[in-house]
Design a protein around this motif. Structure first.
Motif, PDB file in Angstrom:
ATOM      1  N   ARG A  67       0.865  -1.186   0.000  1.00  0.00           N
ATOM      2  CA  ARG A  67       0.000   0.000   0.000  1.00  0.00           C
ATOM      3  C   ARG A  67       0.899   1.233   0.000  1.00  0.00           C
ATOM      4  NH1 ARG A  67      -1.993   3.486   3.986  1.00  0.00           N
ATOM      5  NH2 ARG A  67      -4.095   4.311   3.616  1.00  0.00           N
ATOM      6  N   SER A  68       0.762   2.055  -1.030  1.00  0.00           N
ATOM      7  CA  SER A  68       1.577   3.264  -1.127  1.00  0.00           C
ATOM      8  C   SER A  68       1.047   4.347  -0.205  1.00  0.00           C
ATOM      9  CB  SER A  68       1.586   3.783  -2.571  1.00  0.00           C
ATOM     10  OG  SER A  68       2.164   2.832  -3.432  1.00  0.00           O
ATOM     11  N   GLU A  69       1.945   5.230   0.227  1.00  0.00           N
ATOM     12  CA  GLU A  69       1.574   6.375   1.061  1.00  0.00           C
ATOM     13  C   GLU A  69       2.485   7.532   0.669  1.00  0.00           C
ATOM     14  OE1 GLU A  69       1.189   5.432   5.200  1.00  0.00           O
ATOM     15  OE2 GLU A  69       1.425   7.538   5.825  1.00  0.00           O
ATOM     16  N   PHE A  70       1.963   8.476  -0.077  1.00  0.00           N
ATOM     17  CA  PHE A  70       2.752   9.547  -0.685  1.00  0.00           C
ATOM     18  C   PHE A  70       3.853   8.899  -1.535  1.00  0.00           C
ATOM     19  CE2 PHE A  70       0.836  11.430   3.118  1.00  0.00           C
ATOM     20  CZ  PHE A  70       0.165  12.505   2.551  1.00  0.00           C
ATOM     21  N   ASP A  71       5.141   9.178  -1.255  1.00  0.00           N
ATOM     22  CA  ASP A  71       6.227   8.633  -2.078  1.00  0.00           C
ATOM     23  C   ASP A  71       6.668   7.241  -1.632  1.00  0.00           C
ATOM     24  OD1 ASP A  71       6.309  10.962  -3.599  1.00  0.00           O
ATOM     25  OD2 ASP A  71       7.694  11.934  -2.208  1.00  0.00           O
ATOM     26  N   ALA A  72       6.139   6.758  -0.528  1.00  0.00           N
ATOM     27  CA  ALA A  72       6.516   5.419  -0.039  1.00  0.00           C
ATOM     28  C   ALA A  72       5.716   4.367  -0.792  1.00  0.00           C
ATOM     29  CB  ALA A  72       6.233   5.313   1.458  1.00  0.00           C
TER      30      ALA A  72
END
Length: 455
Positions: A379-384
């Motif tokens: 699951r992505s979170e901003f640039d992560a």
């Protein structure tokens, strides 16, 4: 002068000055939190104020302690009203037990500090994960009387046994989570990321590290080809309405402690505040029609934030123990320090001088790293991306069980019961270090763990 140099060389040859220098280097990190450090190994040690607070700041800390411990109830109660209608817990301390790592839950009806971030593929214009319609970006597993929780959480543990090169074995266990009894049908392809509440010590010091000092360590394209990247997470700052460097949270998804605290009030407890004045269930059928927002004021929000900024850091322990010293050398030899960067010197904190110019040892670069498929939440979170996590600070690590009890585990979802298990879950950029740990003798593995327990 020449005679003195000769005598010094002779003394070193016979009495081992090199070893003395090594000892000095080994105790350099005794005060992990600089002048905010304290000594002790007791259960309340994460709840102590930093010793370098002024008398005025200490009084504020004591008031802030009350704000952090406030238990919220249903509106329209005059004192601490506004809980819910849907929520996870009713106070900050319910998740951050004794300010330490939340224990892994033993009852699905009380998840303690275990939260579930949810989304569907895609991103908001701000870069935030795209919340699930009628659910949002965080699952609220409790509700007031007459309302329905968004869903309940279930899990089953799965285990696998790995073998060290010396023939010893270790069993790694992972909880597989699932959502049940949603108040509305969930979409077919939703994403979820379990997060256990981390300790709240040292957060003010992290905030005081200059942005340039963190970015100096970044190597997102691995230009030096050492296999270690280090990536900044540029996240949405609701105060500036722009992107800022993420520092807090398991994926560095929050840029400031004030925003982190305001978001926790809103999402974890359903408490609206000046930074997030809209209920977490806005637009949902559980929404109440009480016009009492914001439910806390800016002073309360700043007090709860100051509490986490002004906590003490425990000093290292047993630093002269030969096993600890050996373990520390192994920690460096295995290149664990590539991500667990030992040292920073804080810059000038905008509000509090006790956080400024402190030589600190968080053992974290505060950057994102690919930790492999075994730890991925996909699951992505901003640039992560779904494989990346922020390197967590290690200060206070050895006191985890003393403060949080036997179920206070490690890693983002609390799957690792021991530090050895946590090491063996490492993968991705840390695969080589993990593999070299696997090749160590049992004596050396225990020494490295002993060093971690000294932090």
């Amino acid at each position: 002068m020449r005679l003195n140099v000769v005598l010094f060389a002779l003394v070193c040859a016979f009495f081992g000055c090199k070893n003395e220098v090594t000892v000095l280097e080994e105790v350099e990190d005794l005060k992990l939190g600089g002048e905010t450090s304290i000594t002790g190994t007791f259960i309340k040690i994460f709840e102590q104020p930093a010793p370098n607070l002024s008398s005025t700041e200490l009084d504020f800390h004591r008031d802030a302690d009350k704000a952090f411990g406030d238990i919220f109830v249903t509106a329209p109660n005059f004192i601490n009203g506004g809980l819910g209608p849907v929520f996870n817990q009713n106070s900050c301390e319910s998740c951050h037990l004794s300010n330490g790592r939340s224990p892994f839950p033993i009852d699905a009806n009380d998840l303690r500090g275990l939260l579930i971030r949810i989304s569907v593929p895609g991103a908001e214009p701000t870069g935030e994960p795209l919340g699930i319609p009628n659910f949002g970006g965080q699952l609220q597993t409790k509700a007031l009387f007459g309302k329905k929780a968004e869903a309940k959480l279930e899990w089953q543990h799965y285990s696998a046994t790995l073998q060290y090169v010396d023939g010893d074995q270790i069993t790694l266990t992972k909880p597989n989570f699932s959502l049940v009894n949603p108040y509305l049908p969930l979409p077919d392809h939703y994403l979820m990321s379990p997060r256990i509440a981390p300790p709240v010590i040292g957060l003010g010091l992290i905030e005081a590290i200059s942005e340039s000092d963190i970015l100096t360590l970044a190597d997102p394209d691995d230009s030096d080809a050492d296999g270690i990247s280090g990536k900044a997470n540029w996240v949405w700052d609701h105060h500036t309405n722009g992107r800022s460097l993420g520092r807090f949270g398991w994926k560095a998804g929050q840029p400031s402690l004030l925003q982190q605290t305001a978001g926790a009030y809103n999402q974890d407890m359903g408490i609206t505040n000046p930074r997030f004045p809209i209920e977490n269930c806005f637009g949902q059928s559980q929404m109440d029609n009480i016009m009492d927002d914001p439910e806390i004021d800016e002073n309360t929000l700043k007090a709860a934030t100051f509490y986490t900024q002004s906590l003490a850091i425990p000093q290292r322990r047993n630093t002269t123990d030969p096993q600890v010293r050996k373990g520390k050398k192994l920690f460096y030899d295995l290149n664990c320090t590539a991500c667990h960067q030992p040292k920073f010197v804080t810059g000038t904190h905008a509000e509090y001088s006790f956080l400024s110019n402190q030589k600190i040892f968080p053992y974290s670069d505060l950057l994102l790293h690919d930790m492999g498929d075994g730890l991925a939440d996909n699951r992505s979170e901003f640039d992560a991306n779904g494989n990346e996590w922020r390197t967590p600070p290690l200060w206070g690590l050895g006191l985890t069980k003393i403060v949080g009890g036997p179920n206070a585990n490690y890693l983002h979802d609390g799957r690792a019961k021991t530090l050895e298990e946590a090491i063996m879950w490492h993968g991705g950029e840390s695969e080589t270090s993990k593999e070299n740990f696997r090749k160590l003798s049992k004596t050396d593995r225990l020494a490295l763990v002993k060093f971690l327990e000294s932090l």
